[in-house]
Design an enzyme around this catalytic site. Structure first.
Site, PDB file in Angstrom:
ATOM      1  N   PHE B 137      -2.577 -11.741 -21.424  1.00  0.00           N
ATOM      2  CA  PHE B 137      -3.858 -11.955 -20.734  1.00  0.00           C
ATOM      3  C   PHE B 137      -4.030 -10.883 -19.662  1.00  0.00           C
ATOM      4  O   PHE B 137      -4.665 -11.103 -18.649  1.00  0.00           O
ATOM      5  CB  PHE B 137      -3.903 -13.332 -20.059  1.00  0.00           C
ATOM      6  CG  PHE B 137      -3.872 -14.488 -21.015  1.00  0.00           C
ATOM      7  CD1 PHE B 137      -4.314 -14.341 -22.333  1.00  0.00           C
ATOM      8  CD2 PHE B 137      -3.420 -15.727 -20.607  1.00  0.00           C
ATOM      9  CE1 PHE B 137      -4.293 -15.430 -23.211  1.00  0.00           C
ATOM     10  CE2 PHE B 137      -3.394 -16.815 -21.473  1.00  0.00           C
ATOM     11  CZ  PHE B 137      -3.827 -16.652 -22.790  1.00  0.00           C
ATOM     12  N   CYS B 139      -3.897  -7.031 -20.417  1.00  0.00           N
ATOM     13  CA  CYS B 139      -4.231  -5.652 -20.753  1.00  0.00           C
ATOM     14  C   CYS B 139      -5.627  -5.304 -20.220  1.00  0.00           C
ATOM     15  O   CYS B 139      -6.605  -5.940 -20.591  1.00  0.00           O
ATOM     16  CB  CYS B 139      -4.174  -5.478 -22.265  1.00  0.00           C
ATOM     17  SG  CYS B 139      -4.443  -3.781 -22.749  1.00  0.00           S
ATOM     18  N   CYS B 350      13.850  17.787  12.520  1.00  0.00           N
ATOM     19  CA  CYS B 350      12.624  18.197  11.830  1.00  0.00           C
ATOM     20  C   CYS B 350      11.382  17.844  12.631  1.00  0.00           C
ATOM     21  O   CYS B 350      10.332  18.452  12.472  1.00  0.00           O
ATOM     22  CB  CYS B 350      12.553  17.561  10.437  1.00  0.00           C
ATOM     23  SG  CYS B 350      12.319  15.773  10.446  1.00  0.00           S
ATOM     24  N   CYS B 380       7.962   2.106  23.029  1.00  0.00           N
ATOM     25  CA  CYS B 380       8.203   1.803  21.600  1.00  0.00           C
ATOM     26  C   CYS B 380       7.811   0.365  21.273  1.00  0.00           C
ATOM     27  O   CYS B 380       8.291  -0.586  21.890  1.00  0.00           O
ATOM     28  CB  CYS B 380       9.682   2.023  21.271  1.00  0.00           C
ATOM     29  SG  CYS B 380      10.090   1.638  19.562  1.00  0.00           S
ATOM     30  N   CYS B 383       7.320  -0.073  15.600  1.00  0.00           N
ATOM     31  CA  CYS B 383       6.433  -0.156  14.433  1.00  0.00           C
ATOM     32  C   CYS B 383       7.117   0.271  13.135  1.00  0.00           C
ATOM     33  O   CYS B 383       6.643  -0.022  12.053  1.00  0.00           O
ATOM     34  CB  CYS B 383       5.172   0.677  14.664  1.00  0.00           C
ATOM     35  SG  CYS B 383       5.454   2.459  14.605  1.00  0.00           S
ATOM     36  N   CYS B 386       8.505   5.802  12.414  1.00  0.00           N
ATOM     37  CA  CYS B 386       9.468   6.906  12.513  1.00  0.00           C
ATOM     38  C   CYS B 386      10.575   6.749  11.476  1.00  0.00           C
ATOM     39  O   CYS B 386      11.016   7.720  10.858  1.00  0.00           O
ATOM     40  CB  CYS B 386      10.037   6.999  13.924  1.00  0.00           C
ATOM     41  SG  CYS B 386      10.797   5.470  14.526  1.00  0.00           S
TER      42      CYS B 386
END
Lengths: 439, 433
Positions: B137, B139, B350, B380, B383, B386
């Site tokens: 039921f 596709c 980075c 902070c 969340c 990071c």
């Protein structure tokens, strides 16, 4: 008076103590978790992977790398060991650049193969910290003698023990491990890894190692055939080829394999004497291992001299570069004709060669290299053999011609003389023995 | 080694890894190869009614979305149900099941939405020896335009009606496969349950266009300059699937209804996550299509190792373990306070955490001289952005603050559990009991 790199003759302690520590530290340090993750992510999980085909032990490389990538390095190690019980050592000493990593499709794509060898080390190191993962099948009551505790013998013994047979390993040297213990450059297997791996392997149980027992000297093949249900010969190559040059018996002329073995057994590198001017004759990994370590011990000038062209050297390009980076000079197309010295070695004389349709010939022009130490690394050969064994060229035939006697490793033909090849042959012989014993 | 044997609505298989109804299970040749490779079961690609088989396009059926290094993350397809004659499929199913009695073999079905069609197809498959049926039921392309597949799955009343017919005319266990192209996945699951389904499987594929060719201005995959939406699957859809599985597992109306988890299962870990959220087994397609059938070996070894490490002896020990921990937002502990922490030894400098926090979040990361990045706890809010953008796993971690400590951001002492329902800012708040 302390020695330096400029001290003439063969002397120990050419370098400050800290140099030895640095020079003989881990040649290819282990990957940490992050490095392993990044390296593993590069594997494409190829179908019918070329790396597996290139591995003499047919390790399922894509599977073990995927197992690393999905955070199950112990399962990865199991995948490795199922095919190659000495996967830890092979991760360190295999010339991967001519085997799996050469076949890697990313070598084709980017000239940077997946770091299979280092990933294999990551997995096996991780899992060897845990318990031995294999157990024995129900005991068969059969006893098998394994002659030689090198890679072939150990792989054979472990597989036989796994199949429920009791194994006695006869080893002529003091320690088991064969070339893993005596024939590998020290910086490739630091921390006494060879013995640690043997201890780990023996933890399966059912394997007894008898050291200091030499076939032909302490026990005969006939006696083994009579006392055991099967015999496996993993004799290795006990003999060394001669140069057949005048002056070969001068002090300072030595087999490279003995130098390498001595180095491995002497933890105090500063105590190992080495020449100021060292010449290594040969073109294989033994030549590279001897030459590089001579440099690392403080030899001022080290030359590898090979009688054919550089492309014919059996040391891989990677090994050759490694030697050159260590400050070893590689001279090709030069064959030794005479070793000069008065009481002690002073010079080695070479003739330039050319390789033509008729083979190698000397041009007639010669030169001399200053040398106070000369290592011969022109190949090893079988030691004395018991009667009745079939030959395959200069080696024992894999089908030994004697009922109940199998052979594998460097003493047999069919394959390069590599640790990984010996493991495959030992493993396969064990399966053949098992099939034969259980009929 | 942990025992991976699974009993799913009475259907036994040596492991919980089944191949989903899809191109990999379209014929005997593939299914045999799958079983040889170690798959625990297959859901045979959807059979339709007797008569002229469906036809497929003769151009590209698949479109893809890739991640870095061309890793396939999402796959979309416009292939229809099996385009091979019904009797060929039935003959092959019977043969394969006879040769592989220990593997699960379920037949996926999709016929027009009338009682006769379903009665007829169920009679046709009766003597194949198959272990069960799965009602497709879900596709979302092609067949749905003809009133089948997702066109049924999007109407709970139809689901219930057809499921009832199936249970009436067949003794086989019945799995109802659900489409995710619906607002609330619990409704079709409830309908399936009402109709007597033994289980639901989800998710089927998601309506999608994978890309647009900017030279021909046609959607991908493109057929003669045109494209139609396809069904999206693969690793990219896993989070959507996990949520839908969890919604059914924890809903009062459908709790306890067996679930076969589908959607981006690629590794043992994905499978374990589906199972922890209540799936009794998993179905796989894209991973097999990307890496070949051998990929199941890693799933088997990985799940075994995980279960061994956790002391689980049967897959039943894992199934549903995370369900009690799936809750509504309003019940989350607002007094749980965490702070990001950067491991300076692992940091590769980075600066992605800094860019994310400084530009798009709470300015809670300092960039010191020498590219040293440090979290300012006073800003902070934990969340997690990071952590999510950091390229080095475990370099940045979320460290919960101990009860009794003072949050330097709010000046408040970390105290006992309290949620939104009792929060003073909530106009609907009830007094804490």
């Amino acid at each position: 008076m302390t020695n330096s790199q400029l001290t003439p003759g063969i002397v120990p302690g050419r370098l400050p103590a800290e140099s030895y520590v640095r020079n003989f530290s881990d040649h290819a340090p282990p990957l940490d978790r992050h490095e392993a993750q990044v390296a593993a992510d590069r594997c494409y999980f190829c179908h019918d992977a070329p790396c597996i085909t290139a591995c003499p032990t047919s390790i399922d490389i894509p599977l073990f790398i995927r197992q690393i990538a999905t955070g199950t390095p112990d399962a990865a190690a199991r995948t490795i060991w199922d095919q190659n019980i000495l996967g830890g050592m092979c991760a360190r000493v295999c010339p991967t650049e001519t085997l799996c990593e050469q076949a890697c499709v990313r070598e084709t794509a980017e000239g940077k193969p997946v770091e299979i060898g280092r990933l294999q080390r990551f997995a096996t190191d991780h899992a060897m910290a845990g318990p031995h993962p294999y157990s024995r099948a129900s005991l068969t009551g059969k006893r098998v003698a394994v002659v030689g505790a090198g890679p072939a013998g150990l792989a054979c013994a472990h597989r036989l023990a796994m199949r429920g047979h009791d194994v006695v390993v006869l080893e002529r040297r003091e320690k088991p491990g064969g070339l893993n213990e005596y024939g590998i450059a020290s910086y490739k297997a630091v921390g006494d890894f060879a013995q640690a791996e043997v201890d780990w392997l023996l933890a399966i149980g059912g394997i007894e190692i008898r050291s200091g027992v030499e076939l032909g000297r302490d026990v005969t093949l006939e006696a083994l055939r009579a006392d055991y249900d099967a015999v496996f010969l993993g004799l290795g190559l006990a003999g060394v080829n001669a140069l057949n040059a005048a002056g070969e018996d001068l002090p300072g002329v030595q087999d490279a394999v003995d130098f390498i073995a001595g180095l491995r057994q002497q933890p105090d590198r500063a105590a190992i004497p080495v020449g100021r001017d060292v010449v290594v004759i040969g073109g294989g990994m033994t030549a590279v291992d001897a030459a590089v370590q001579a440099r690392l011990l403080g030899a001022e000038n080290v030359s590898i001299v090979y009688r054919r062209g550089q492309d014919r050297m059996s040391a891989s390009d990677y090994e050759q570069e490694h030697a050159q980076n260590a400050g070893v000079r590689i001279i090709c197309n030069a064959a030794p004709v005479a070793i000069h010295g008065n009481g002690a070695l002073r010079e080695v004389e070479f003739a330039y060669t050319v390789e033509g349709a008729g083979g190698l010939s000397q041009t007639g022009e010669t030169f001399r290299l200053k040398a106070d130490q000369l290592f011969k690394a022109i190949g090893q050969k079988l030691g004395a053999l018991p009667d009745g064994l079939s030959r395959d060229g200069s080696k024992i035939a894999a089908e030994t011609g004697l009922a109940g006697v199998w052979a594998g490793g460097d003493c047999t033909g069919g394959g390069e003389d590599l640790t990984v090849t010996a493991v495959a042959q030992g493993r396969d012989a064990a399966e053949a023995i098992h099939a034969s014993l259980m009929g | 080694m942990a025992n991976l044997t699974t009993d799913f609505i009475g259907i036994k298989s040596p492991n919980p890894f089944w191949l989903a109804s899809a191109p990999p299970t379209d014929k005997e040749y593939n299914v045999r190869r799958a079983f040889e490779a170690g798959w625990g079961g297959v859901v045979w690609k959807t059979l339709g009614s007797e008569g002229p088989p469906v036809v497929n396009v003769n151009g590209p059926r698949y479109g893809a979305v890739w991640g870095a290094d061309r890793r396939l993350l999402g796959l979309n397809n416009i292939e229809l149900i099996t385009d091979r004659p019904l009797e060929v499929n039935l003959r092959e199913i019977k043969q394969v099941k006879r040769d592989w009695p220990d593997r699960a073999l379920v037949i996926s079905l999709m016929v027009p939405c009338d009682e006769e069609s379903w009665k007829d197809i169920l009679a046709r498959i009766e003597d194949t020896g198959a272990d069960g049926v799965e009602l497709n039921f879900g596709c979302p392309h092609g067949m749905s335009e003809r009133g089948m597949g997702a066109a049924v799955g999007q109407v709970p009343e139809y689901i219930e009606m057809v499921t009832r017919w199936v249970k009436q005319y067949s003794r086989m266990p019945c799995i109802v496969k659900l489409t995710p192209n619906i607002a609330d996945i619990r409704k079709p699951a409830e309908a399936a349950k009402s109709g007597g389904a033994d289980a639901v499987s989800l998710i089927n594929t998601i309506n999608s266009i994978t890309a647009v060719n900017l030279d021909t201005f046609s959607p991908e995959p493109m057929i003669d300059g045109k494209g139609a939406h396809g069904g999206y699957c693969g690793p990219a859809v896993k989070p959507i699937a996990l949520n839908m599985v969890a919604e059914i597992a924890r809903s009062a109306e459908t709790r306890g209804l067996p679930i076969s988890g589908i959607g981006g299962v690629t590794t043992w870990r994905d499978a374990a996550e589906f199972m922890a959220l209540g799936a009794g087994n998993v179905q796989v397609c894209t991973a097999a299509m990307t890496y070949g059938f051998k990929v199941v070996q890693e799933m088997i070894s990985g799940l075994s190792q995980y279960m061994d490490e956790k002391g689980m002896t049967s897959t039943a020990d894992l199934v549903g373990r995370a369900v009690p921990n799936v809750t509504d937002w309003q019940f989350l502990n607002l007094n749980y306070v965490a702070k990001a922490k950067i491991d300076q030894d692992a940091c590769i400098k980075c600066g992605r955490c800094y860019a994310a926090c400084e530009d798009t979040s709470h300015q809670a990361i300092w960039m010191h001289p020498g590219r040293v990045f440090e979290v300012n706890d006073a800003e902070c809010v934990a969340c997690n952005l990071c952590v999510n953008v950091c390229p080095v796993e475990n370099c940045i971690t979320m460290e919960p603050m101990a009860k009794g400590a003072t949050d330097p951001r709010t000046g408040q002492v970390v105290s006992d559990y309290a949620n939104w329902t009792t929060h003073p800012n909530n106009p609907m708040a009830k007094a804490a009991e």
